[in-house]
Design a protein around this motif. Sequence first.
Motif, PDB file in Angstrom:
ATOM      1  N   ARG A 449      22.003  32.556 -39.995  1.00 54.90           N
ATOM      2  CA  ARG A 449      20.839  33.168 -40.741  1.00 54.90           C
ATOM      3  C   ARG A 449      20.349  32.133 -41.641  1.00 54.90           C
ATOM      4  NH1 ARG A 449      23.931  37.954 -40.513  1.00 54.90           N
ATOM      5  NH2 ARG A 449      24.913  37.567 -42.616  1.00 54.90           N
ATOM      6  N   ALA A 450      21.313  31.271 -42.151  1.00 62.92           N
ATOM      7  CA  ALA A 450      20.724  30.212 -43.048  1.00 62.92           C
ATOM      8  C   ALA A 450      19.815  29.023 -42.297  1.00 62.92           C
ATOM      9  CB  ALA A 450      21.952  29.440 -43.720  1.00 62.92           C
ATOM     10  N   ASP A 452      18.270  29.622 -39.718  1.00 63.54           N
ATOM     11  CA  ASP A 452      16.829  30.140 -39.373  1.00 63.54           C
ATOM     12  C   ASP A 452      15.948  30.193 -40.416  1.00 63.54           C
ATOM     13  OD1 ASP A 452      17.938  30.831 -36.742  1.00 63.54           O
ATOM     14  OD2 ASP A 452      18.667  32.898 -37.261  1.00 63.54           O
ATOM     15  N   GLU A 453      16.647  30.404 -41.711  1.00 67.62           N
ATOM     16  CA  GLU A 453      15.505  30.441 -42.894  1.00 67.62           C
ATOM     17  C   GLU A 453      15.071  28.927 -43.101  1.00 67.62           C
ATOM     18  OE1 GLU A 453      17.858  32.045 -46.095  1.00 67.62           O
ATOM     19  OE2 GLU A 453      18.014  34.092 -45.341  1.00 67.62           O
ATOM     20  N   ILE A 454      16.053  27.997 -42.990  1.00 66.96           N
ATOM     21  CA  ILE A 454      15.565  26.425 -42.959  1.00 66.96           C
ATOM     22  C   ILE A 454      14.605  26.067 -42.005  1.00 66.96           C
ATOM     23  CG2 ILE A 454      16.466  23.857 -42.976  1.00 66.96           C
ATOM     24  CD1 ILE A 454      19.315  24.912 -43.994  1.00 66.96           C
TER      25      ILE A 454
END
Length: 455
Positions: A449-450, A452-454
Amino acid sequence: MEEQKKRNPLETEKEGKLIAKFAIPAIISMLVSSLYNIVDQIFIGQGVGLLGNAATNIAFPVSIICTATALLLGIGSASNFNLCSGAGDHEKASRIAGTGLAMLVICGVIIAAVTLVFLNPLLHIFGVTAKILPYAQDYTGITAFGIPFLILTTGGNHLIRADRSPTYSMTCMLTGAIINTILDPLFIFGFHWGIKGAAWATVIGQIVSGIMVIVYFGRFRKMELKKEMFRPSGKILKKIISLGMASCINQIAMAVVQVTMNNTLRHYGAASVYGTDIPLACVGVISKVNMVFMAIAIGISQGCQPIWGFNYGAEAYDRVKRTYWKAFQIAMTVGIVFFLCFQFFPMQLVSIFGTGSKEYYQFAARYFRIFMFMTFINGIQPMSSGFFTSIGKAKLGIVVSLTRQVIFLLPLILIFPLYMGIDGVMYAGPIADAAAGIVAIGFALKEFRAMDEIA
């Protein structure tokens, strides 16, 4: 530099093809490494007997400590090497490799010296009994001479794979194992050297493998290595330790658990129908069989580490995630196969390592079926720990590596026997395995998820 980066297959080839290219040799290398202990166990069981098997179990923590050191420096160096190569800094990558190789040699010599000087105190700490002591002294005292070569081979092979030579890495381990397998029956049965023969066969195989690693970095390497790069750098060593610590701690935790388990089995075994020597011998055999499964699981992780590290350094996060899930599926499939073997064929597996009494086979079968009940998910935790290490998330890798051995299993094998006797050790295993697998998957999903945010 940019053209060299673009030509790197780690960035361009399909993930499945890369996993096959890197993971299969890594798996074979790990299996071969396991063979050093397994082949010894088989021939010792046939030629020496139950006490010989128990002696190799007592000596096993020394092997684990050596592997821990090799992984600390080898995986730490290879992970940093891959990240720097993916970012295009090839000179820094080579300096990391030089420091890693130098420290492998230095640490190997130190551990060998400590083992030889403090042999008897170490064996008593590891849970030796009076009957087993002479066998453990012979086996551990001789194999200590192969420790520098064992550490150089185990750690150096990670850098050889990072240098895009997985087949050579596999060949190093395979050659030593073949030599060990040939010499074991010759020395044990032909020369009648008993457990000493098994020890010398192991040492000779390790020396040959170590020499092959030295030859690779002298003649066949792809990376650039100059003499001054072999001078250890404190700054670089700190980076190596940071990314290698997770694998090191996992191995050290295995040693602590093995020692604790040996002493627990000795204590509670004395109050059971099995006595002290049968549980120690059985667990020694079963731990070697389980090494085959863990070798495959760890080999999958090690084979994927160059792929994860390079692509994470190049910010190709989709390739990182796809590689993880493909590795996850492979690890689960292998785990299911071994689970079925452990549940349905425990007697046949134990019989490979020699004969024993009715109580011996009874304990071994129950231990296989209960302690190894969660084998089908056991590959997820070591694979995930390697994943976090390879992408530079050292602290997360350490936490995941600690889950099974330290956070869950160690307390359980101390607490459960208080209420269940020697059976408590068996039931501690599957509970720790399940908890560790769940934690590993949870952390992986959070990391994705991290990413994907980046992106």
